[in-house]
Motif scaffolding. Structure first.
Motif, mmCIF file in Angstrom:
data_model
loop_
_atom_site.group_PDB
_atom_site.id
_atom_site.type_symbol
_atom_site.label_atom_id
_atom_site.label_comp_id
_atom_site.label_asym_id
_atom_site.label_seq_id
_atom_site.Cartn_x
_atom_site.Cartn_y
_atom_site.Cartn_z
ATOM 1 N N VAL A 82 0.829 -1.209 0.000
ATOM 2 C CA VAL A 82 0.000 0.000 0.000
ATOM 3 C C VAL A 82 0.863 1.258 0.000
ATOM 4 C CG1 VAL A 82 -1.727 1.313 1.298
ATOM 5 C CG2 VAL A 82 -1.910 -1.179 1.137
ATOM 6 N N HIS A 83 1.870 1.296 0.884
ATOM 7 C CA HIS A 83 2.697 2.501 1.018
ATOM 8 C C HIS A 83 3.782 2.608 -0.040
ATOM 9 C CE1 HIS A 83 1.345 4.360 4.801
ATOM 10 N NE2 HIS A 83 1.086 3.135 5.221
ATOM 11 N N GLY A 84 4.144 1.490 -0.675
ATOM 12 C CA GLY A 84 5.230 1.494 -1.628
ATOM 13 C C GLY A 84 6.560 1.136 -1.024
ATOM 14 N N ARG A 85 6.653 1.091 0.301
ATOM 15 C CA ARG A 85 7.880 0.709 0.988
ATOM 16 C C ARG A 85 7.549 0.372 2.430
ATOM 17 N NH1 ARG A 85 10.945 6.537 2.108
ATOM 18 N NH2 ARG A 85 9.056 7.698 2.630
ATOM 19 N N VAL A 86 8.501 -0.290 3.107
ATOM 20 C CA VAL A 86 8.337 -0.596 4.529
ATOM 21 C C VAL A 86 9.700 -0.946 5.106
ATOM 22 C CG1 VAL A 86 7.996 -3.122 4.424
ATOM 23 C CG2 VAL A 86 6.818 -1.780 6.178
ATOM 24 N N VAL A 87 9.868 -0.665 6.378
ATOM 25 C CA VAL A 87 10.978 -1.195 7.163
ATOM 26 C C VAL A 87 10.347 -1.939 8.334
ATOM 27 C CG1 VAL A 87 12.978 -0.662 8.611
ATOM 28 C CG2 VAL A 87 12.587 0.619 6.493
ATOM 29 N N ALA A 88 10.825 -3.151 8.596
ATOM 30 C CA ALA A 88 10.270 -3.971 9.677
ATOM 31 C C ALA A 88 11.365 -4.293 10.679
ATOM 32 C CB ALA A 88 9.669 -5.257 9.118
ATOM 33 N N LEU A 89 11.051 -4.124 11.961
ATOM 34 C CA LEU A 89 11.962 -4.455 13.048
ATOM 35 C C LEU A 89 11.393 -5.668 13.779
ATOM 36 C CD1 LEU A 89 14.450 -3.654 14.812
ATOM 37 C CD2 LEU A 89 12.838 -2.348 16.229
ATOM 38 N N ARG A 104 9.683 -5.652 -4.063
ATOM 39 C CA ARG A 104 9.179 -4.593 -3.181
ATOM 40 C C ARG A 104 10.338 -3.829 -2.548
ATOM 41 N NH1 ARG A 104 4.056 -4.917 -3.485
ATOM 42 N NH2 ARG A 104 2.874 -6.866 -3.363
ATOM 43 N N ASP A 105 10.056 -2.582 -2.198
ATOM 44 C CA ASP A 105 11.023 -1.752 -1.478
ATOM 45 C C ASP A 105 10.817 -2.041 0.005
ATOM 46 O OD1 ASP A 105 12.833 0.101 -0.679
ATOM 47 O OD2 ASP A 105 11.875 1.824 -1.621
ATOM 48 N N ALA A 106 11.566 -3.017 0.527
ATOM 49 C CA ALA A 106 11.333 -3.488 1.893
ATOM 50 C C ALA A 106 12.654 -3.865 2.542
ATOM 51 C CB ALA A 106 10.392 -4.696 1.887
ATOM 52 N N ASP A 134 19.680 1.890 -1.891
ATOM 53 C CA ASP A 134 19.595 1.006 -3.051
ATOM 54 C C ASP A 134 18.152 0.681 -3.430
ATOM 55 O OD1 ASP A 134 22.328 0.989 -3.079
ATOM 56 O OD2 ASP A 134 22.540 -0.985 -2.158
ATOM 57 N N GLY A 135 17.257 0.664 -2.444
ATOM 58 C CA GLY A 135 15.877 0.252 -2.706
ATOM 59 C C GLY A 135 15.788 -1.243 -2.905
ATOM 60 N N GLY A 136 14.596 -1.752 -3.127
ATOM 61 C CA GLY A 136 14.405 -3.177 -3.312
ATOM 62 C C GLY A 136 14.354 -3.931 -1.987
ATOM 63 N N PRO A 137 14.292 -5.250 -2.042
ATOM 64 C CA PRO A 137 14.139 -6.050 -0.820
ATOM 65 C C PRO A 137 15.484 -6.414 -0.184
ATOM 66 C CG PRO A 137 13.866 -7.461 -2.738
ATOM 67 C CD PRO A 137 14.134 -6.074 -3.267
ATOM 68 N N HIS A 138 15.564 -6.267 1.134
ATOM 69 C CA HIS A 138 16.806 -6.559 1.853
ATOM 70 C C HIS A 138 16.477 -7.194 3.208
ATOM 71 C CE1 HIS A 138 19.391 -4.080 -0.822
ATOM 72 N NE2 HIS A 138 18.292 -3.338 -0.925
ATOM 73 N N VAL A 139 17.369 -8.041 3.665
ATOM 74 C CA VAL A 139 17.352 -8.560 5.039
ATOM 75 C C VAL A 139 18.636 -8.089 5.702
ATOM 76 C CG1 VAL A 139 17.418 -10.589 6.517
ATOM 77 C CG2 VAL A 139 15.934 -10.568 4.502
ATOM 78 N N ILE A 140 18.491 -7.442 6.854
ATOM 79 C CA ILE A 140 19.648 -7.073 7.671
ATOM 80 C C ILE A 140 19.569 -7.884 8.959
ATOM 81 C CG2 ILE A 140 20.852 -5.255 8.914
ATOM 82 C CD1 ILE A 140 19.693 -3.253 6.945
ATOM 83 N N GLU A 141 20.549 -8.742 9.181
ATOM 84 C CA GLU A 141 20.590 -9.531 10.413
ATOM 85 C C GLU A 141 21.465 -8.791 11.410
ATOM 86 O OE1 GLU A 141 21.620 -14.034 12.070
ATOM 87 O OE2 GLU A 141 21.793 -13.550 9.933
ATOM 88 N N LEU A 142 20.840 -8.286 12.478
ATOM 89 C CA LEU A 142 21.546 -7.547 13.502
ATOM 90 C C LEU A 142 21.783 -8.482 14.696
ATOM 91 C CD1 LEU A 142 22.683 -4.930 14.694
ATOM 92 C CD2 LEU A 142 20.344 -4.343 15.411
ATOM 93 N N VAL A 143 23.008 -8.854 14.903
ATOM 94 C CA VAL A 143 23.366 -9.806 15.965
ATOM 95 C C VAL A 143 23.647 -9.036 17.244
ATOM 96 C CG1 VAL A 143 24.944 -11.621 16.684
ATOM 97 C CG2 VAL A 143 24.301 -11.397 14.269
ATOM 98 N N ILE A 144 22.904 -9.370 18.294
ATOM 99 C CA ILE A 144 23.035 -8.696 19.596
ATOM 100 C C ILE A 144 23.262 -9.748 20.662
ATOM 101 C CG2 ILE A 144 21.834 -7.352 21.351
ATOM 102 C CD1 ILE A 144 20.429 -5.855 19.188
#
Length: 474
Positions: free
Chosen positions: A369-376, A395-397, A463-473
Motif C-alpha cells: 500500500v505505502h510502496g515501501r516498509v521497514v520492519a523491526l 518490493r522496497d522493503a 539502493d531500494g528493493g528487498p533486503h534482510v539485515i541480520e543484527l546480531v546482539i
C-alpha cells in the motif's frame, strides 16, 4: 498488512482442508485488532463430507467466535441468481467493516466439474450497492458532565494503538494543551513523530514508572484513554490506580478494561470526542501538575542496554516511512527508547493478539500500500514466517532481524532465574538468515554493532528493493 494500511477489507481465497485452517492466526489477529477481512474458503460438496474424501474437513464454524459473521453457501447450480452473490458480497463487506471491523468467513462448496463446458457471458451487473454508515458523535450531555468532572483537576491522557485519521493528532494535543495535562503516548498511537505540537507528550514513562515512588507521587484524579490498552506492564499497573474518573473513548463494540477500573465508556469517534471536549472548555489542571511530568521526563534514566539500534533506525528512516515493529522485545524497546521527533513516521504492529505469526507477511502487505516498509523483528518472529520473504521480491522493503539468540524478552522476567530457563523459555535457535535471503533473492547483510547496522540500513534504503539485515546482539 494491506488492510491495516488501507483501512479497506481485503479478500482471502483458499482451497479446502488445511488451507483455510492456516488462516487461524491471521483471523484471530484481525478479530482482536479490528482489521476487516473477507475470507472465502472452497469446500467439498455435502455428499463428500464425513466419508474420507481427500482434502476434506468440517469447515462449518471453522473460526468459531473469531469472525464477525459466517456464511455457508450451497453448491452452485445452473439456475442460481448472480445478483444474490453481489448482495452477499456487499453484506459481507459491511459486516467486516461495521460496527466492529474484523473478519468474515464465506464457505463455498463445489461439485465437479469445476470448469463449465460452455462459457457464458456474465449477466449485466446492477449499479454498485452503496452502504452508508453513521458517524459516531458523543452525547452532548455526557461530554458536558465529563468536562465538569475533570475541570481544574490533575489528570492524564493515555493513547495506545490508534487508527489515525486526519486532524486527530492535532486535536489530541490541543486537548492536552487546554487541560494542561500530559499525554502518555505509545509509539503505535502515531503521536510521537510528526509536525504537530508535541510539547505535552510523555514518551519515557516506561523508565520512570519503574520507580514506585515516582508513580505514587503522580497519581491522577482522572484518566482519559484513547486506543488499545497499553503494551508495557509499568503503564498497565499505573492505570490500575483508583482514580475517580477513568474514561475510555472506544467507537467499536469492545470492552478494553483488563484492570476493571473504567467509570465512563464513550462510544464515539476519538476526533469527535476531542473536538467536543475542547468546545466544552474545561479548566486546566493546577500549574504544577504538568511541570512535574515534564521534569521527570527530562531526568528519566537512559534507555537500557542493547537499544542503540532503535536510535539508529529512527534516525536513518526517511520521512513518512512506515515502520512495522514486531511483538515481545521489539515493541517494548521501541516504547522505551524511541523518543520523539518532528520527522513524520508511520508505525504499525500486530497488537491484537500480540503473536509472532505472520509478521513478515504483514509488513510486506503494508509495503504493497505505502510502496515501501521497514520492519523491526526478533529472530524467533522471523523464523515463524520465513515463507513470507517470498512476498518481498520486487518490493522496497527492509527486514531487520534482531538475532539475540531466542526470546530475549524473557531475560527481563522472573523466569530468568529458573534452572530450565534456557531450554523452556529463551529457546535459543541455531539460525542465520543469509541462506533464507538468498533463497528468495533478497539482499543480505549481517551487522554486529550499531555502526555496522547504520551503514547497512543506510545502504539498503539508498539502493531500494528487498533486503534482510541480520543484527546480531548479545
Amino acid at each position: 498488512g494491506v488492510t491495516k494500511a488501507s483501512r479497506r477489507p481485503v479478500l482471502l481465497l483458499a482451497t479446502s482442508g488445511t488451507a483455510p485452517a492456516n488462516w487461524l492466526p491471521a483471523i484471530v489477529e484481525a478479530s482482536q485488532a479490528g482489521v476487516p477481512l473477507v475470507a472465502i474458503s472452497a469446500d467439498r460438496p455435502p455428499e463428500l463430507q464425513g466419508c474420507g474424501a481427500n482434502q476434506t474437513i468440517d469447515q462449518r464454524a471453522l473460526f468459531g467466535t473469531h469472525v464477525r459473521a459466517s456464511h455457508l453457501l450451497g453448491t452452485p447450480d445452473d439456475g442460481f441468481d448472480p445478483a444474490y452473490l453481489r448482495h452477499l458480497a456487499a453484506r459481507a463487506c459491511e459486516q467486516a467493516c461495521w460496527p466492529h471491523p474484523g473478519p468474515v468467513h464465506i464457505n463455498q462448496p463445489f461439485r465437479e466439474p469445476l470448469l463449465p463446458a460452455v462459457v457464458t457471458p456474465a449477466p449485466c451487473s446492477p449499479a454498485t450497492i452503496v452502504v452508508s454508515r453513521p458517524e459516531l458523535r458523543p452525547h452532548v450531555g455526557d461530554i458536558r458532565a465529563l468536562a465538569q468532572a475533570i475541570s481544574g483537576r490533575p489528570g492524564i491522557i493515555v493513547c495506545g494503538e490508534l487508527a489515525m485519521e486526519i486532524g486527530l493528532a492535532e486535536a489530541l494535543t490541543a486537548l492536552a494543551v487546554r487541560l494542561d495535562c500530559p499525554i502518555l503516548a505509545e509509539p503505535l498511537s502515531n503521536l510521537r513523530f510528526g509536525p504537530h505540537d508535541r510539547s505535552h507528550l510523555c514518551v519515557r514513562y516506561n523508565r520512570w514508572l519503574a520507580d514506585p515512588q515516582a508513580a505514587n507521587t503522580r497519581r491522577p484524579k482522572w484518566i482519559l484513554r484513547f486506543g488499545s490498552f497499553p503494551v508495557t506492564r509499568n503503564l498497565q499497573n499505573y492505570l490500575a490506580c483508583d482514580s475517580a474518573i477513568h474514561a475510555l473513548v472506544e467507537p467499536w463494540p469492545r470492552w478494553s478494561d483488563p484492570a476493571h477500573r473504567l467509570s465512563h465508556v464513550l462510544r464515539a469517534e476519538p476526533l469527535a470526542v476531542c473536538q467536543a471536549l475542547l468546545a466544552a472548555a474545561p479548566a486546566a489542571a493546577p500549574a504544577s501538575w504538568l511541570a512535574g511530568f515534564m521534569e521527570i521526563e527530562a531526568t528519566a534514566a537512559a534507555p537500557g542496554t542493547n537499544t542503540g539500534h532503535i536510535a539508529v533506525l529512527l534516525d536513518e528512516l526517511p520521512a513518512n516511512t512506515p515502520l512495522f515493529v514486531g511483538n515481545s522485545l521489539a515493541i517494548r524497546q521501541l516504547d522505551s527508547a524511541s523518543g520523539t521527533s518532528k520527522k513524520p513516521l508511520v508505525f504499525y504492529g500486530n497488537r491484537g493478539a500480540s503473536g509472532i505469526d505472520g509478521n513478515i507477511s504483514t509488513a510486506l502487505g503494508i509495503a504493497a500500500v505505502h510502496g515501501r516498509v521497514v520492519a523491526l523483528l526478533g529472530d524467533l518472529t522471523c523464523q515463524h514466517d520465513l515463507g513470507g520473504l517470498a512476498l518481498a521480491q520486487g518490493r522496497d522493503a527492509v527486514i531487520v532481524a534482531v538475532n539475540n539468540q531466542g526470546g530475549g524478552i524473557f531475560d527481563l522476567l522472573p523466569q530468568a532465574a529458573l534452572p530450565e530457563f534456557e531450554q523452556g523459555w529463551r529457546t535459543p535457535q541455531k539460525i542465520g538468515f543469509a541462506h533464507a535471503a538468498a533463497t528468495f533473492g533478497l539482499g543480505y547483510v549481517m551487522a554486529d554493532n550499531d555502526d555496522e547496522f547504520r551503514s547497512a540500513l543506510r545502504q539498503a534504503i539508498h539502493d531500494g528493493g528487498p533486503h534482510v539485515i541480520e543484527l546480531v546482539i548479545g
